[in-house]
Scaffold this active site. Structure first.
Site, short mmCIF file in Angstrom:
data_model
loop_
_atom_site.label_atom_id
_atom_site.label_comp_id
_atom_site.label_asym_id
_atom_site.label_seq_id
_atom_site.Cartn_x
_atom_site.Cartn_y
_atom_site.Cartn_z
N ARG A 1 0.83 -1.22 0.00
CA ARG A 1 0.00 0.00 0.00
C ARG A 1 0.86 1.26 0.00
O ARG A 1 1.85 1.36 0.71
CB ARG A 1 -0.88 -0.01 1.25
CG ARG A 1 -1.62 1.30 1.47
CD ARG A 1 -2.85 1.14 2.30
NE ARG A 1 -2.60 0.80 3.69
CZ ARG A 1 -3.57 0.47 4.55
NH1 ARG A 1 -4.83 0.40 4.13
NH2 ARG A 1 -3.29 0.18 5.79
N ARG B 1 2.78 4.30 4.63
CA ARG B 1 2.41 4.71 5.98
C ARG B 1 3.38 4.10 6.99
O ARG B 1 3.78 2.95 6.84
CB ARG B 1 0.99 4.22 6.30
CG ARG B 1 -0.07 5.20 5.91
CD ARG B 1 -1.44 4.61 5.98
NE ARG B 1 -1.76 3.94 7.25
CZ ARG B 1 -2.97 3.48 7.54
NH1 ARG B 1 -3.96 3.62 6.70
NH2 ARG B 1 -3.20 2.88 8.70
N ARG C 1 -1.33 -4.97 14.44
CA ARG C 1 -2.63 -4.30 14.28
C ARG C 1 -3.75 -5.31 14.10
O ARG C 1 -4.87 -5.11 14.56
CB ARG C 1 -2.57 -3.31 13.10
CG ARG C 1 -1.79 -2.06 13.46
CD ARG C 1 -1.39 -1.25 12.24
NE ARG C 1 -2.51 -0.82 11.45
CZ ARG C 1 -2.47 -0.58 10.14
NH1 ARG C 1 -1.33 -0.73 9.47
NH2 ARG C 1 -3.53 -0.20 9.51
P1 AMP Z 1 -6.69 3.41 10.26
O1 AMP Z 1 -6.32 4.44 9.25
O2 AMP Z 1 -8.18 3.35 10.51
O3 AMP Z 1 -6.09 2.06 9.97
O4 AMP Z 1 -6.05 3.92 11.65
C1 AMP Z 1 -4.66 4.03 11.82
C2 AMP Z 1 -4.27 4.06 13.28
O5 AMP Z 1 -4.88 5.19 13.92
C3 AMP Z 1 -4.71 2.87 14.11
O6 AMP Z 1 -3.84 1.76 13.99
C4 AMP Z 1 -4.72 3.47 15.51
O7 AMP Z 1 -3.41 3.60 16.03
C5 AMP Z 1 -5.25 4.87 15.27
N1 AMP Z 1 -6.72 4.93 15.36
C6 AMP Z 1 -7.61 5.23 14.37
N2 AMP Z 1 -8.88 5.19 14.82
C7 AMP Z 1 -8.79 4.84 16.13
C8 AMP Z 1 -9.75 4.59 17.15
N3 AMP Z 1 -11.07 4.70 16.93
N4 AMP Z 1 -9.29 4.26 18.39
C9 AMP Z 1 -7.99 4.15 18.65
N5 AMP Z 1 -7.03 4.35 17.73
C10 AMP Z 1 -7.42 4.68 16.48
#
Ligand code: AMP
Length: 215
Positions: free
Chosen positions: A128, A161, A172
């Site tokens: 990605r 990223r 994750r």
């Molecule tokens: P994502 O882009 O949705 O994969 O989010 C990337 C990262 O942001 C995640 O791995 C978390 O570290 C943080 N993050 C995003 N949304 C949340 C949430 N609702 N609660 C806690 N951490 C979040």
């Protein structure tokens, strides 16, 4: 169909962000991605970003109290429909969201639950790339000039990223199983419109299936 309130759940690399953007476009909904908001806060050097970065880079969740503040700010006074992408990710977040929505009389119409195999995820996520400026998402395998291809939407530079390294992706995934899967169970008894989606298929097929299910 404008005005729907949808939550999209899925492990990292399940394509939930990609699908959320497409569904928001097709159904004229606001796309609210907590991951994008956090990354913006990191880039712009906001206090929230400084606090969140260490968790994000290690593949861990940002603490609930920081997330609730962020989401409250975004949903306060919001009247139109939305698709929430990346929130809620823990049971306390889901409970806090229910309390927030009860106050404003908003009902969650659908939960889109995307599932996908960890092996598929590792392959996808390590390829990605995202545009540094407009955040459009690509995969290295479909880019004509690999890493050096500019973003086709805005000409921006494509980058990886910080949390897309293999070990971090696997962490994750574990975090998702432990903390976010219970959120799906929480909604099973509360929302009628749960849509299970197989996220290992082609992007277009998945979008078409979701749109059909939402009609
Ligand atoms: P994502 O882009 O949705 O994969 O989010 C990337 C990262 O942001 C995640 O791995 C978390 O570290 C943080 N993050 C995003 N949304 C949340 C949430 N609702 N609660 C806690 N951490 C979040």
């Amino acid at each position: 169909m404008a005005g729907k309130h949808i939550i999209i759940l899925g492990p990292p690399g399940s394509g939930k962000g990609t699908q959320a953007v497409r569904i928001a476009e097709q159904l004229s909904l606001r796309h609210l991605s907590t991951g994008d908001l956090l990354r913006e806060a990191v880039t712009s050097g906001k206090e929230l970003g400084l606090k969140a970065k260490a968790f994000m880079d290690r593949g861990l969740l940002v603490p609930d109290e920081l997330m609730l503040g962020l989401v409250q700010e975004q949903l306060g006074g919001e009247e139109g429909g939305w698709i929430l992408d990346g929130f809620p990710r823990t049971l306390p977040q889901a409970e806090a969201l229910s309390a927030m929505l009860d106050k404003s009389g908003v009902i969650v119409d659908h939960i889109l639950a995307i599932s996908v195999d960890p092996q598929v995820v590792v392959k996808r996520v390590s390829g990605r790339r995202v545009c540094e400026s407009c955040k459009a998402v690509y995969n290295i395998e479909t880019l004509e000039n690999g890493e050096d291809t500019p973003c086709e939407k805005c000409g921006g530079k494509l980058i990886k990223r910080a949390d897309d390294e293999e070990a971090t992706i696997l962490r994750r995934f574990e975090v998702y199983k432990d903390q976010t899967e219970p959120v799906l169970d929480y909604y099973k008894s509360r929302v009628d419109g749960i849509v299970a989606v197989d996220g290992s298929r082609r992007i277009d097929e998945i979008t078409a299936e979701i749109i059909r299910a939402l009609k």
